[in-house]
Design an enzyme around this catalytic site. Structure first.
Site, PDB file in Angstrom:
ATOM      1  N   THR A  16       0.831  -1.215   0.000  1.00  0.00           N
ATOM      2  CA  THR A  16       0.000   0.000   0.000  1.00  0.00           C
ATOM      3  C   THR A  16       0.856   1.252   0.000  1.00  0.00           C
ATOM      4  OG1 THR A  16      -1.791  -1.138   1.102  1.00  0.00           O
ATOM      5  CG2 THR A  16      -1.754   1.237   1.350  1.00  0.00           C
ATOM      6  N   THR A  95       1.571  -4.333   4.355  1.00  0.00           N
ATOM      7  CA  THR A  95       1.374  -4.627   5.782  1.00  0.00           C
ATOM      8  C   THR A  95       0.896  -6.061   6.027  1.00  0.00           C
ATOM      9  OG1 THR A  95      -0.902  -3.804   5.699  1.00  0.00           O
ATOM     10  CG2 THR A  95       0.808  -2.225   6.368  1.00  0.00           C
TER      11      THR A  95
END
Ligand code: ASP
Length: 312
Positions: A16, A95
Site C-alpha cells: 500500500t 502490511t
C-alpha cells in the site's frame, strides 16, 4: 547520533505504501504496488540530501508474497549488508504479510546491521498518506549506529521481527508486539529505545533450497468447534511436510483434530502447536506430544519451513 556518511539501501517490494487510488479520499479501493521505490524516496524532501540508493526487488501486494520473492529479497539484503559503505537496509513492504517476511529475514540473515521493514495503511495518493513519514522514520532507524537485526518501523514505533504482528485492519497504528512490547520509538528522527535489538544465530542463505518450487509444504490448521481431522488427512495425502496447529486458548486442540495430528506426526509430518490467542505464549505444555512454540501461527509456519529445509 547517526551514521552520517554511510549509505542506506531502500529495497522496494510494493504494498500500500506504493499504492494508488483514483480518489485522494479512498483508503481502501486502491491498487497496491504501483509506484516505483525511487518515487517513494523522492516524495520525502528530508531524504533528498541523505546518501541513499533505491532498488526495486518486487512490485506486489504483500498478500501475494511468495517464496521466489523471499529468496530474491534475502539475497539482495545479504548482498547490500555485506557492503562496507552500507549502514543498513530499508524494505518497503505491504502490511499484510510484513510479519512473516520480517521473521524470515531475521532467521535467515540474523543481521548485525539494521534491516528495517516499513509500510503504510493508506495509499500514496491519500490526502494524508502515512507512507512518507514511515519511510523517513525507517531510514532514521537504519542510520542509527546501535541498531541491528530485523525490525519494523510503522507509526513511529519500532517492533522486533520476532514479535511484530499486524493487529488492526484499518488504523494507521496497525502493528503490535504483544506482551513483549515494542523495541522503541522514533521521535523527530531520534530513536528512543526500551528493549534490545533482535539478535540470534542466523541459519544463513544456504538453508534456502535453490529452487523455491521445492520448498517443503507447510500449512496451518485451526482448532475450532467441530474441528475434525479431515483437513489434516487431506493435507497428508497432498504430501504436506509440516503442520502448524493454531490451537485454542492455552494450546488446547479439539480431540478429533488432535487424533489426526498425532497420526500425521507418527507418519513423519512435523507438527508445531501455536495458539489462536492474540497475546501470550502457551504456558506449561512443554512436554506434550505435539510440540509447542511461543510463535504466532504465521511465524510458526515460517519457522517450521526453515527447520525442515535446515534438516534436509
Ligand atoms: N494488501 C496490502 C499489502 O499487504 C496492504 C498494505 O500494504 O497495507 O500489500
Amino acid at each position: 547520533m547517526q551514521n552520517q556518511s554511510k549509505r542506506v539501501v531502500v529495497l522496494g517490494t510494493g504494498g500500500t505504501i506504493a499504492g494508488t487510488a483514483a480518489s485522494s479520499s479512498d483508503h481502501t479501493g486502491y491498487r497496491a504496488g504501483q509506484l516505483a521505490v525511487q518515487a517513494l524516496v523522492e516524495a520525502v524532501p528530508a531524504l533528498r540530501d541523505m546518501p541513499l540508493e533505491a532498488e526495486q526487488v518486487a512490485q506486489l501486494d504483500s498478500k501475494d508474497m511468495d517464496y521466489a520473492t523471499w529468496q530474491t529479497l534475502a539475497r539482495r539484503v545479504g548482498h547490500h549488508l555485506a557492503r562496507e559503505e552500507v549502514c543498513g537496509v530499508v524494505i518497503t513492504h505491504g502490511t499484510d504479510t510484513l510479519e512473516e517476511t520480517a521473521y524470515f529475514l531475521q532467521r535467515v540473515l540474523g543481521p548485525t546491521k539494521p534491516v528495517v521493514l516499513t509500510a503504510a495503511m493508506r495509499p500514496a495518493t491519500a490526502l494524508h498518506p502515512d507512507g512518507p513519514q514511515n519511510l523517513l522514520d525507517a531510514v532514521g532507524v537504519a542510520r542509527h549506529p546501535q541498531a541491528r537485526g530485523v525490525v519494523a518501523v510503522v507509526a513511529g514505533t519500532i517492533h522486533g521481527a520476532i514479535e511484530v504482528r499486524k493487529v488492526h485492519t484499518y488504523r494507521l497504528d496497525a502493528f503490535g508486539s504483544g506482551d513483549a512490547g515494542p523495541i522503541g520509538c522514533v521521535e523527530e528522527g531520534r530513536v528512543r529505545q526500551w528493549r534490545p535489538w533482535p539478535q540470534g544465530e542466523p541459519l544463513g542463505l544456504g538453508v534456502l533450497e535453490p529452487d523455491p518450487a521445492g520448498w517443503p509444504r507447510v500449512e496451518i490448521v485451526t482448532s475450532h468447534t467441530h474441528a475434525d481431522g479431515a483437513l489434516v488427512r487431506a493435507l497428508c495425502n497432498l504430501g504436506v511436510a509440516g503442520l502448524v496447529v493454531a490451537a485454542t486458548g492455552n494450546g488446547t486442540v479439539h480431540r478429533e483434530l488432535e487424533t489426526a495430528l498425532l497420526e500425521a506426526q507418527a507418519a513423519g509430518v512435523r507438527v508445531l502447536r501455536s495458539t489462536r490467542c492474540l497475546e501470550g505464549p502457551i504456558v506449561g505444555r512443554e512436554g506434550d506430544a505435539l510440540p509447542v512454540t511461543p510463535l504466532i501461527p504465521s511465524k510458526a509456519r515460517v519457522e517450521l519451513l526453515l527447520r525442515l529445509m535446515a534438516g534436509r
